[in-house]
Design a protein around this motif. Structure first.
Motif, short mmCIF file in Angstrom:
data_model
loop_
_atom_site.label_atom_id
_atom_site.label_comp_id
_atom_site.label_asym_id
_atom_site.label_seq_id
_atom_site.Cartn_x
_atom_site.Cartn_y
_atom_site.Cartn_z
N UNK A 130 -2.74 -10.94 -8.42
CA UNK A 130 -1.46 -10.40 -8.90
C UNK A 130 -1.64 -9.10 -9.66
N UNK A 131 -2.59 -8.29 -9.21
CA UNK A 131 -3.02 -7.12 -9.98
C UNK A 131 -1.93 -6.07 -10.14
N UNK A 166 1.37 -3.26 -3.49
CA UNK A 166 1.12 -2.00 -4.20
C UNK A 166 1.01 -2.19 -5.71
N UNK A 167 -0.03 -1.62 -6.32
CA UNK A 167 -0.20 -1.70 -7.78
C UNK A 167 0.53 -0.57 -8.48
N UNK A 168 0.59 -0.66 -9.78
CA UNK A 168 1.13 0.44 -10.58
C UNK A 168 0.20 1.65 -10.55
N UNK A 210 -1.37 7.22 -0.61
CA UNK A 210 -0.49 7.60 -1.73
C UNK A 210 0.75 8.31 -1.19
N UNK A 211 0.55 9.17 -0.20
CA UNK A 211 1.67 9.91 0.38
C UNK A 211 2.58 8.99 1.21
N UNK A 212 1.99 8.18 2.06
CA UNK A 212 2.78 7.38 2.99
C UNK A 212 3.48 6.21 2.33
N UNK A 213 2.83 5.61 1.33
CA UNK A 213 3.35 4.36 0.77
C UNK A 213 3.62 4.43 -0.73
N UNK A 214 3.51 5.62 -1.29
CA UNK A 214 3.89 5.81 -2.69
C UNK A 214 3.01 5.08 -3.69
#
Length: 333
Positions: free
Chosen positions: A76-77, A118-120, A167-171
């Motif tokens: 759950x990171x 996705x993590x923070x 980072x670009x494709x999936x934020x």
């Protein structure tokens, strides 16, 4: 905070996990415990981490995409620290496939898992070796780094590129940290400090490549860990970077050098080990090895802007801490 660390049994991963546990975080470690160097050293590190009730270890290889994905989901990171890799410049000449599988395929597997989870903040451990044959010093994050001189560096450059694309494709907010010659207690046996200190303690000669003329920007491991703990809370946001910032204009992505920002002559490093050990080294001076570079030197302007004051342990102090650990761990008086 819930944190997932790949390579938790490794030199840097161990120190980072121990620091984050002490700070009150919950840490899930993921590690294949390979035999690149003595697994007993990795197990000894893990035994210390296991004393914390907020530490969970998942044994698995980066190449096992399913186990990696399941471990990430289990954790759950909120923050993912990707430190696991096949390390070492010289070993890449002998076992190139291990670098491709671990550093390229393994990193791709992690990024695919992060698409669904996705993590923070994703932090990717890169290397100063990426600067390769660059002659401009100090090395700045905005310098071109398209001339790697080792397969290890090439795989890390590939990792940075893949992280940027995700980072670009999936934020996914992502920071690539370029480490400069990290050293300290619990270090890897294939690293110069470990080799030199053990040889001096045992009365064996040491191989000194480049005839002792090389220079390195050394980074004490506790200083590095302090930086990572701070930068975790500074995920990049897509925007217009200032002149010296490596922030991407098309992705929440940034590259940051992590180093002390000063060069040390290899012979001065050896003299610091001699002082800590209490013996004079027997030197076997040799030419440069393929894949090595003469000098590294980091521009730390961006790092200091992001995290403020950076601890700067002197080489003499850091080497002294390593020698104390080595003698204690291996029973030398």
């Amino acid at each position: 905070m819930r944190i997932f660390i790949t390579g938790a049994a490794g030199f840097i991963g161990f120190h980072l996990a121990r620091r984050l546990l002490a700070d009150g975080h919950t840490v899930t470690g993921y590690d294949g415990i390979t035999d690149y160097y003595d697994p007993a050293l990795k197990r000894a590190r893990l035994a210390i981490l296991a004393e914390h009730e907020r530490f969970v270890l998942i044994e698995g290889m980066l190449e096992d995409a399913g186990r990696l994905r399941d471990g990430l989901a289990q954790s759950g990171a909120e923050v993912v620290l990707h430190l696991a890799a096949q390390a070492g410049v010289r070993y890449s000449l002998e076992q190139p496939q291990s670098y491709i599988q671990s550093n390229v395929v393994g990193t791709a597997n992690l990024l695919e898992a992060l698409r669904a989870l996705p993590p923070r903040h994703l932090i990717f451990a890169s290397t100063s070796s990426i600067y390769g044959g660059n002659t401009k010093v100090p090395f700045a994050e905005t310098d071109r780094a398209d001339g790697p001189v080792s397969l290890y560096a090439a795989t890390k450059k590939s990792g940075e590129a893949m992280v940027h694309s995700y980072a670009h494709l999936f934020g996914i907010p992502s920071t690539c940290l370029r480490f400069f010659t990290v050293y300290g207690p619990w270090g890897r046996p294939d690293m110069a400090l470990f080799k030199f200190a053990s040889a001096m303690i045992e009365g064996r000669p040491i191989d000194v490549y480049g005839h002792g003329t090389m220079q390195r920007d050394f980074t004490y491991v506790a200083d590095l860990v302090d930086v990572i703990a701070k930068i975790m809370d500074t995920p990049p946001e897509m925007g217009r970077p200032v002149e010296h910032d490596s922030l991407s204009a098309v992705a929440p992505f940034r590259v940051v050098n992590v180093a002390g920002g000063r060069q040390t002559e290899l012979m001065d490093f050896i003299r610091a080990i001699e002082k800590a050990v209490g013996r004079t080294a027997q030197l076997n001076l040799l030419p440069m090895q393929p894949g090595d570079v003469v000098a590294t030197h980091s521009d730390t302007t961006l790092l200091r802007e992001l995290v403020g004051a950076v601890p700067e342990t002197s080489v003499e102090t850091g080497v002294g801490h390593f020698v104390e650990w080595y003698k204690s761990h291996y029973g030398w008086n």
